[in-house]
Design a protein around this motif. Structure first.
Motif, short mmCIF file in Angstrom:
data_model
loop_
_atom_site.label_atom_id
_atom_site.label_comp_id
_atom_site.label_asym_id
_atom_site.label_seq_id
_atom_site.Cartn_x
_atom_site.Cartn_y
_atom_site.Cartn_z
N PRO A 1 0.74 -1.21 0.10
CA PRO A 1 0.02 -0.05 0.09
C PRO A 1 0.89 1.22 0.07
CG PRO A 1 0.11 -1.08 2.17
CD PRO A 1 0.59 -1.87 1.34
N THR A 2 0.22 2.41 -0.38
CA THR A 2 0.75 3.76 -0.26
C THR A 2 0.70 4.21 1.22
OG1 THR A 2 0.00 4.27 -2.58
CG2 THR A 2 0.70 5.93 -1.36
N ALA A 3 1.66 4.78 1.73
CA ALA A 3 1.66 5.14 2.75
C ALA A 3 0.41 6.17 3.33
CB ALA A 3 2.98 6.16 3.40
N PRO A 4 -0.14 5.95 4.41
CA PRO A 4 -1.47 6.81 5.02
C PRO A 4 -1.25 8.16 4.49
CG PRO A 4 -0.52 5.63 6.69
CD PRO A 4 0.33 4.99 5.55
N GLN A 5 -0.07 8.88 4.98
CA GLN A 5 0.10 10.15 4.76
C GLN A 5 0.05 10.77 3.27
OE1 GLN A 5 1.99 7.96 6.38
NE2 GLN A 5 1.90 8.62 8.57
N GLN A 6 0.16 9.65 2.42
CA GLN A 6 0.19 10.10 1.00
C GLN A 6 -1.30 10.00 0.44
OE1 GLN A 6 3.17 8.36 -1.04
NE2 GLN A 6 4.79 8.74 0.55
N CYS A 7 -2.35 9.73 1.33
CA CYS A 7 -3.78 9.30 0.77
C CYS A 7 -4.59 10.07 1.46
CB CYS A 7 -4.19 7.66 1.31
SG CYS A 7 -3.21 6.51 0.83
N PRO A 8 -5.65 10.66 0.38
CA PRO A 8 -6.52 11.57 1.00
C PRO A 8 -7.43 10.94 2.10
CG PRO A 8 -7.24 10.50 -1.08
CD PRO A 8 -5.81 10.01 -0.91
N THR A 9 -7.70 12.05 2.99
CA THR A 9 -8.62 11.61 4.08
C THR A 9 -10.05 11.87 3.69
OG1 THR A 9 -6.89 12.48 5.63
CG2 THR A 9 -9.09 12.53 6.51
N VAL A 10 -10.96 11.02 4.18
CA VAL A 10 -12.50 11.05 3.86
C VAL A 10 -13.02 10.77 5.40
CG1 VAL A 10 -12.35 10.17 1.63
CG2 VAL A 10 -12.68 8.57 3.65
N THR A 11 -14.18 11.32 5.49
CA THR A 11 -14.94 11.33 6.94
C THR A 11 -15.97 10.45 6.72
OG1 THR A 11 -14.27 13.72 7.28
CG2 THR A 11 -16.09 12.61 8.50
N PRO A 12 -16.04 9.12 7.37
CA PRO A 12 -17.17 8.36 7.45
C PRO A 12 -18.63 9.18 7.78
CG PRO A 12 -15.36 7.40 8.46
CD PRO A 12 -14.86 8.89 8.25
N ASP A 13 -19.64 8.75 7.15
CA ASP A 13 -20.84 9.45 7.37
C ASP A 13 -21.85 8.20 7.83
OD1 ASP A 13 -22.57 11.79 7.27
OD2 ASP A 13 -23.56 10.79 5.62
N PRO A 14 -22.63 8.46 8.99
CA PRO A 14 -22.55 9.81 9.56
C PRO A 14 -22.05 9.66 10.76
CG PRO A 14 -24.64 8.09 9.94
CD PRO A 14 -23.57 7.39 9.08
N GLY A 15 -21.01 10.45 10.59
CA GLY A 15 -19.93 10.79 12.06
C GLY A 15 -19.53 9.51 12.61
#
Length: 271
Positions: free
Chosen positions: A135-149
């Motif tokens: 895998p690509t390092a987590p710091q290089q992957c875009p962050t998403v916010t799970p919904d609903p919270g």
């Protein structure tokens, strides 16, 4: 299974710590009740019921027996604004293994049932290395916010479709630190996370995905979730309005598969 929304300012701060979300109140020796509720009538996240059912079962076995597998069925829509009662049955306590069954109830109706197995720690040949994953390092992957919270932080390496609603390969961690020396809570947290997103979109494209039907999880070592874990959903099979897919939950720091999952979901033809 939960869809993914793009991040909004303050989302991570507003979510309740995962340790609080999973808390149970013990009503009797084999009877428990959830404490976390949302303020509005909203579908109950399946992973929450899954994790709390495992905690309820684990509270009835000896502390030296850790969960190694579970299999549950989602039967009715749960209401996130109402408490859930968990009733545990003790099927067996052997020399090394303990078996439990649990039903989750709301308003007197069963919304979920599950079987879980626990065992003492044993020595054995280790073959849990995740050879095929880079895998690509987590710091290089875009962050998403799970919904609903949801009480998770996710960073996506690969989406399962062009609409970018369901990550199929992603990093994930709790939104709070889990206490050390509590394998049962770590296992429940992993179970909570294991219902997040879906790998079925890689197989079923032109249909509308429906609810989870059943969910299985196997722990290959003593559960521990101290840092990012990498989830890799595999390709599945579908037919008759039902689709199935597997997945691996990987500790890339150790290079080992921590747990494996399999889930079946409903889908319908898009009109």
């Amino acid at each position: 299974m939960s869809e993914v929304a793009q991040p909004r300012p303050g989302d991570e701060q507003r979510t309740i710590p995962l340790t609080e979300v999973l808390k149970l109140e013990r009503l009797d020796r084999l009877l428990f009740r959830s404490l976390h509720r949302v303020e509005v009538d909203r579908s109950l996240y399946g992973g929450q019921v899954l994790g709390q059912a495992l905690l309820a079962c684990g509270a009835t076995v000896d502390a030296d027996r850790h969960p190694h597998s579970l299999h549950g069925y989602f039967l009715r829509r749960g209401n996130g604004a109402e408490p859930v009662v968990f009733r545990v049955d003790n099927d067996r306590d052997g020399k090394s293994y303990s078996a439990r069954r649990v039903v989750a109830l709301q308003d007197g109706a069963v919304i979920f049932n599950m079987s879980a197995s626990f065992r003492t720690v044993a020595e054995g040949e280790e073959r849990t290395t995740a050879h095929a994953v880079s895998p690509t390092a987590p710091q290089q992957c875009p962050t998403v916010t799970p919904d609903p919270g949801l009480a998770l932080v996710a960073r996506v390496q690969e989406w399962s479709g062009a609409e970018k609603c369901f990550p199929s390969r992603f990093w994930v961690r709790p939104n709070c630190e889990l206490p050390q020396g509590d394998p049962l809570l770590h296992a429940a947290a992993i179970a909570y996370m294991s219902d997040y997103s879906t790998g079925l979109r890689r197989t079923v494209v032109a249909e509308v995905l429906g609810p989870s039907l059943d969910h299985a999880l196997w722990f290959h070592r003593t559960p521990r979730w101290d840092d990012w874990l990498f989830v890799d959903h595999g390709s599945g099979v579908s037919g008759g309005g039902r689709g199935w897919y597997p997945g691996s939950i990987i500790d890339c720091g150790e290079g080992e598969i921590v747990a494996s999952l399999a889930q079946e979901m409903a889908y319908r033809v898009r009109r």
